[in-house]
Scaffold this active site. Sequence first.
Site, PDB file in Angstrom:
ATOM      1  CE  LYS A  84      -4.352  -1.775   1.780  1.00 46.54           C
ATOM      2  NZ  LYS A  84      -5.404  -1.698   2.830  1.00 46.54           N
ATOM      3  NE  ARG A  90      -7.959  -8.659   1.075  1.00 47.81           N
ATOM      4  CZ  ARG A  90      -7.760  -7.819   0.060  1.00 47.81           C
ATOM      5  NH1 ARG A  90      -6.835  -6.850   0.172  1.00 47.81           N
ATOM      6  NH2 ARG A  90      -8.450  -7.936  -1.064  1.00 47.81           N
TER       7      ARG A  90
END
Length: 285
Positions: A231, A265
């Site tokens: 991210k 995740r």
Amino acid sequence: MEAKNLLFRTKKTFNLRGRLWTLEQPVVMGIINSTPDSFYANSRMSSTDAALHQAERMLADGATILDIGGYSTRPGAAEVEEQEEADRVAPVIEAIVKHFPEAIVSVDTFRASVAEAAVRAGAVMVNDVSGGADERMFETVSRLDVPYILMHSKGTPQTMTQLTHYTDMLSEMLTFFITRLHMIRKSGIKDVILDVGFGFAKTIEQNYFLLKNLEHFHILELPMLVGISRKSMIYKRLNITPEESLNGTTVLNTLALSKGAQLLRVHDVKEAVDSVKLYNLMASS
């Protein structure tokens, strides 16, 4: 009503539509995106065959769960019609379940209709990045009788970057979770996993503050999922690209494990599985 009466006791055993799954040690969830516009290009699967190949590799690398998404939730992502989203995920889920019947498959959606289509196709878990924004979601998940991943967010992918103001971030997030958990409990959902929502209605600085204070949410006594793979909180701070962010992801995943994360995740399963193995060795020594 006191907050403690709204909270769930920690559960390690989950009902996956008649199949019992026990979460004793941290596990890895692999991301498979049936989308053309997810922020990390290598996660985009353009066909069912490509998704099957990715699923096979992730399972071989040690993934416990495969999370299938058909709607990019990156900031500013384009709107996708419900039927198109369902048409993207259902064939992929059906194919994975057919070829890998022991795989645990989750659907990444904030729409109740897509969740239902995905479960009919073979998914056994719903990962809702909106925290129940669809008013039909809790009733649907309860009726389907599958575990539910509750994530904190505000707004939509199109608006969330403008909704990052908090007076007291941790307290406001805790209130959000307690309120949603009360609704979830009333709906009849039995199995819940928590996700604090890194990157969703949060600045980069807020993401690091949240990671530093992840233990704050243990009061909810729920298993915690962390999704920080590649991210912007990594690549923007290191002045690199998402494609160059694997090392930073591994570092932050390891920190998350040290703060009690039980599900990671990720886009890169092998590296995350290695992190879990080494963390378990350290924790047991």
